[in-house]
Motif scaffolding. Structure first.
Motif, PDB file in Angstrom:
ATOM      1  N   UNK A  99       0.901  -1.220   0.137  1.00  0.00           N
ATOM      2  CA  UNK A  99      -0.056   0.004   0.033  1.00  0.00           C
ATOM      3  C   UNK A  99       0.921   1.217   0.125  1.00  0.00           C
ATOM      4  N   UNK A 100       1.639   1.203   0.963  1.00  0.00           N
ATOM      5  CA  UNK A 100       2.329   2.774   1.140  1.00  0.00           C
ATOM      6  C   UNK A 100       3.184   2.984   0.161  1.00  0.00           C
ATOM      7  N   UNK A 101       4.397   1.862  -0.177  1.00  0.00           N
ATOM      8  CA  UNK A 101       5.178   2.175  -0.976  1.00  0.00           C
ATOM      9  C   UNK A 101       4.894   2.566  -2.571  1.00  0.00           C
ATOM     10  N   UNK A 102       3.793   1.691  -2.929  1.00  0.00           N
ATOM     11  CA  UNK A 102       3.495   1.783  -4.197  1.00  0.00           C
ATOM     12  C   UNK A 102       2.447   3.101  -4.573  1.00  0.00           C
ATOM     13  N   UNK A 103       1.830   3.454  -3.329  1.00  0.00           N
ATOM     14  CA  UNK A 103       0.550   4.471  -3.667  1.00  0.00           C
ATOM     15  C   UNK A 103       1.061   5.781  -2.691  1.00  0.00           C
ATOM     16  N   UNK A 104       1.745   6.054  -2.086  1.00  0.00           N
ATOM     17  CA  UNK A 104       1.984   7.280  -1.175  1.00  0.00           C
ATOM     18  C   UNK A 104       2.527   8.272  -2.462  1.00  0.00           C
ATOM     19  N   UNK A 105       1.997   9.426  -2.056  1.00  0.00           N
ATOM     20  CA  UNK A 105       2.349  10.527  -2.813  1.00  0.00           C
ATOM     21  C   UNK A 105       2.449  10.216  -4.403  1.00  0.00           C
ATOM     22  N   UNK A 106       1.641   9.317  -4.799  1.00  0.00           N
ATOM     23  CA  UNK A 106       1.370   8.952  -6.278  1.00  0.00           C
ATOM     24  C   UNK A 106       0.203   9.715  -6.893  1.00  0.00           C
ATOM     25  N   UNK A 107      -0.015   9.699  -8.295  1.00  0.00           N
ATOM     26  CA  UNK A 107      -1.151  10.037  -9.012  1.00  0.00           C
ATOM     27  C   UNK A 107      -1.635   8.606  -9.299  1.00  0.00           C
ATOM     28  N   UNK A 108      -2.553   8.289  -8.875  1.00  0.00           N
ATOM     29  CA  UNK A 108      -3.137   6.771  -9.038  1.00  0.00           C
ATOM     30  C   UNK A 108      -3.596   6.526 -10.513  1.00  0.00           C
ATOM     31  N   UNK A 109      -4.044   7.343 -11.032  1.00  0.00           N
ATOM     32  CA  UNK A 109      -4.201   7.170 -12.457  1.00  0.00           C
ATOM     33  C   UNK A 109      -3.000   6.700 -13.367  1.00  0.00           C
ATOM     34  N   UNK A 110      -2.071   7.594 -13.150  1.00  0.00           N
ATOM     35  CA  UNK A 110      -0.866   7.365 -14.042  1.00  0.00           C
ATOM     36  C   UNK A 110       0.231   6.608 -13.510  1.00  0.00           C
ATOM     37  N   UNK A 111       0.204   6.195 -12.273  1.00  0.00           N
ATOM     38  CA  UNK A 111       1.449   5.592 -11.604  1.00  0.00           C
ATOM     39  C   UNK A 111       1.206   4.247 -10.825  1.00  0.00           C
ATOM     40  N   UNK A 112       0.018   4.089 -10.616  1.00  0.00           N
ATOM     41  CA  UNK A 112      -0.416   2.707 -10.077  1.00  0.00           C
ATOM     42  C   UNK A 112      -1.686   1.970 -10.843  1.00  0.00           C
ATOM     43  N   UNK A 113      -1.129   0.664 -11.022  1.00  0.00           N
ATOM     44  CA  UNK A 113      -1.870  -0.078 -11.968  1.00  0.00           C
ATOM     45  C   UNK A 113      -3.034  -0.680 -10.831  1.00  0.00           C
ATOM     46  N   UNK A 114      -4.244  -1.161 -11.200  1.00  0.00           N
ATOM     47  CA  UNK A 114      -4.732  -1.094 -12.497  1.00  0.00           C
ATOM     48  C   UNK A 114      -5.238   0.123 -12.774  1.00  0.00           C
ATOM     49  N   UNK A 115      -4.931   1.368 -12.178  1.00  0.00           N
ATOM     50  CA  UNK A 115      -5.731   2.541 -12.365  1.00  0.00           C
ATOM     51  C   UNK A 115      -5.605   3.516 -13.553  1.00  0.00           C
ATOM     52  N   UNK A 116      -4.613   2.886 -14.525  1.00  0.00           N
ATOM     53  CA  UNK A 116      -4.726   3.245 -15.761  1.00  0.00           C
ATOM     54  C   UNK A 116      -5.815   2.895 -16.438  1.00  0.00           C
ATOM     55  N   UNK A 117      -6.634   1.978 -16.028  1.00  0.00           N
ATOM     56  CA  UNK A 117      -7.643   1.492 -16.918  1.00  0.00           C
ATOM     57  C   UNK A 117      -8.865   1.363 -15.993  1.00  0.00           C
ATOM     58  N   UNK A 118      -8.815   1.391 -14.820  1.00  0.00           N
ATOM     59  CA  UNK A 118      -9.719   1.290 -13.823  1.00  0.00           C
ATOM     60  C   UNK A 118     -10.242   2.549 -12.925  1.00  0.00           C
ATOM     61  N   UNK A 119     -11.285   3.117 -13.048  1.00  0.00           N
ATOM     62  CA  UNK A 119     -11.559   4.453 -12.443  1.00  0.00           C
ATOM     63  C   UNK A 119     -11.246   4.295 -10.920  1.00  0.00           C
ATOM     64  N   UNK A 120     -10.162   5.112 -10.237  1.00  0.00           N
ATOM     65  CA  UNK A 120      -9.768   5.049  -8.922  1.00  0.00           C
ATOM     66  C   UNK A 120     -10.785   5.592  -7.880  1.00  0.00           C
ATOM     67  N   UNK A 121     -11.914   5.263  -8.152  1.00  0.00           N
ATOM     68  CA  UNK A 121     -12.928   5.468  -6.999  1.00  0.00           C
ATOM     69  C   UNK A 121     -12.539   5.060  -5.665  1.00  0.00           C
ATOM     70  N   UNK A 122     -12.997   5.459  -4.651  1.00  0.00           N
ATOM     71  CA  UNK A 122     -12.848   4.696  -3.139  1.00  0.00           C
ATOM     72  C   UNK A 122     -13.257   3.082  -3.275  1.00  0.00           C
ATOM     73  N   UNK A 123     -14.325   2.884  -4.061  1.00  0.00           N
ATOM     74  CA  UNK A 123     -14.609   1.376  -4.010  1.00  0.00           C
ATOM     75  C   UNK A 123     -13.421   0.749  -4.855  1.00  0.00           C
ATOM     76  N   UNK A 124     -13.029   1.290  -6.100  1.00  0.00           N
ATOM     77  CA  UNK A 124     -12.026   0.302  -6.553  1.00  0.00           C
ATOM     78  C   UNK A 124     -10.689   0.356  -5.929  1.00  0.00           C
ATOM     79  N   UNK A 125     -10.335   1.400  -5.095  1.00  0.00           N
ATOM     80  CA  UNK A 125      -9.105   1.374  -4.724  1.00  0.00           C
ATOM     81  C   UNK A 125      -9.205   0.527  -3.496  1.00  0.00           C
ATOM     82  N   UNK A 126     -10.251   0.508  -2.660  1.00  0.00           N
ATOM     83  CA  UNK A 126     -10.370  -0.355  -1.604  1.00  0.00           C
ATOM     84  C   UNK A 126     -10.440  -1.990  -2.165  1.00  0.00           C
TER      85      UNK A 126
END
Ligand SMILES: [Zn+2]
Length: 140
Positions: free
Chosen positions: A73-100
């Motif tokens: 969680x922390x290493x891959x997501x902290x201070x990131x722009x989820x849509x551009x830096x964390x898969x699968x949010x390049x293709x999945x809408x990063x709603x709270x539901x999808x991030x959870x």
């Protein structure tokens, strides 16, 4: 018995469906669809279920759980722009539901084969909004 550890991370996101028009995205997601994105201070409560070991008294080694939360969680997501830096949010809408759901998926994979199993992931997007995932099927 259920034991819960909390971690926090800060990240930016945009909630929009790329193939939709700006109007359709704005109607559906409101201000959250603005292409420049916006940030949240997310908090995640991870609950793990199991019987305490008869010798150690522990459901799970909390050092191990802390390490897993850091790596998944922390290493891959902290201070990131989820849509551009964390898969699968390049293709999945990063709603709270999808991030959870993505956090559930990552942690469930890591805890497979151990004595304790994942019980619940609670993701706070804001102080007054949270999502619970209690089984894989919840968000699929
Ligand atoms: Zn948001």
């Amino acid at each position: 018995m259920v034991i819960t550890r909390k971690v926090e991370f800060s990240a930016s996101h945009v909630c929009r469906v790329p193939s939709w028009s700006d109007d359709q995205n704005r109607t559906t997601f409101g201000e959250a669809s603005h292409p420049h994105g916006h940030g949240h201070n997310y908090a995640v409560e991870v609950s793990v279920e199991g019987a305490p070991d008869p010798i150690t008294g522990m459901v799970i080694d909390l050092k191990d759980l802390k390490q897993i939360l850091e790596e998944e969680i922390v290493a891959p997501m902290d201070h990131r722009f989820l849509n551009y830096e964390v898969k699968p949010f390049d293709t999945v809408v990063p709603t709270a539901e999808n991030v959870a759901h993505e956090i559930w998926r990552r942690l469930d994979t890591r805890l497979q084969g151990g004595a304790a199993r994942l019980h619940r992931v609670r993701l706070y997007e804001t102080a007054d909004l949270y999502v619970d995932v209690t089984e894989v099927g919840d968000a699929t």
